[in-house]
Enzyme design. Sequence first.
Site, mmCIF file in Angstrom:
data_model
loop_
_atom_site.group_PDB
_atom_site.id
_atom_site.type_symbol
_atom_site.label_atom_id
_atom_site.label_comp_id
_atom_site.label_asym_id
_atom_site.label_seq_id
_atom_site.Cartn_x
_atom_site.Cartn_y
_atom_site.Cartn_z
ATOM 1 N N HIS A 257 0.366 -6.811 -9.254
ATOM 2 C CA HIS A 257 -0.473 -6.069 -8.662
ATOM 3 C C HIS A 257 -0.711 -4.746 -9.153
ATOM 4 C CE1 HIS A 257 0.019 -8.660 -4.861
ATOM 5 N NE2 HIS A 257 1.235 -8.485 -5.357
HETATM 6 C C1 BDR Z 1 2.546 -4.319 -3.293
HETATM 7 O O1 BDR Z 1 3.790 -4.366 -2.622
HETATM 8 C C2 BDR Z 1 4.869 -4.027 -3.379
HETATM 9 O O2 BDR Z 1 5.822 -4.852 -3.267
HETATM 10 C C3 BDR Z 1 4.160 -4.247 -4.889
HETATM 11 O O3 BDR Z 1 5.088 -3.389 -5.685
HETATM 12 C C4 BDR Z 1 2.763 -3.925 -4.773
HETATM 13 O O4 BDR Z 1 2.680 -2.280 -4.784
HETATM 14 C C5 BDR Z 1 1.842 -5.168 -3.238
HETATM 15 O O5 BDR Z 1 1.630 -5.716 -1.881
#
Ligand code: BDR
Length: 312
Positions: free
Chosen positions: A240
């Site tokens: 992400h």
């Molecule tokens: C987000 O949550 C975290 O686990 C990841 O690093 C990302 O920023 C995705 O929902």
Amino acid sequence: MERKRTPVILDGDPGHDDAIMITMANGSSLFDIKLLSSVNGNQTIEKTTLNMLKIANLLSIDAPVAKGAIRPMKSPVIPAGNWHGKSGLDGYRLSKGDKKIADKPSYEMMYDILSKSDEQVIIIATGPLTNLGILLSVHPDIKDKIKLISIMGGGILHGNWNPASEYNILVDPEAAKIVFDSGIKILVAPLDATEKAIIKPSDFPKIKEVNNHVSDVVLAWLKFFYKHPMEIGYEGAPVHDPLAFLAISHPEIFRIEKMKIDVELHGKYTRGALVYDLRYSREEDFNSEVLMDIDRERYVDLLIEYLHFYDR
Ligand code: BDR
Ligand code: CA
């Protein structure tokens, strides 16, 4: 002639995808990294701060590392251990090097850097927005020094931690609301784009071919990070956080929509959800530019390109 670099603060909860975002942003040479700031999120603040030190050491980033908020502004902590492992960055054993944690908390370090800067500073935030919520509450006068805030967070059409809410916003909706309501230019990388930013096992050979020390670490991170999502039906790892950086460096690889976004604070099923208002069509009504789709192949190519920065 070397291009002028824009000052940037990187705030996050590393976290594999946070770490890959920092690796790409540093490899792009677009930024002058002024601060690496940790926040409670994927793991405890102690672990995300330790991971930040390890990342700074791996990538030889000179900027200070500051320890951020230990818990959200109002909510209890929500750990995300099944995604990122016990350390918050499982998959490769790294040394933390000699750098010491800054002697002021993140929001005060941010304030110092922003107030001393001659030019506006970009902030890329890839964890819960607690540090920024505190910064803007305690020092509202500092807004003018912030050029834009680029966030990984939220989902427009769906959540991930529950049907309506994405993890980073759900952990600290009060902080997110302060950021969205601040009037500062906001870029948002929500799940709508980031869940299409999948690095698949079939991409691993290309990463292996880069064959430098940093690409080896990134591959080891990905080999850990893809396991949990693949067990629950993804085709690989949704990586992400780098999208919050690529929204600035390569907006052309996204479909971007302008929106007016509010953060839901109260709903039984919807606390932490982003509420978008399609009734608005005038430029002055929008508060966010939102990534709604991504060219995944270009994403993988850019990851490879920035990993080659570390060949030397
Ligand atoms: C987000 O949550 C975290 O686990 C990841 O690093 C990302 O920023 C995705 O929902
Ligand atoms: Ca993150």
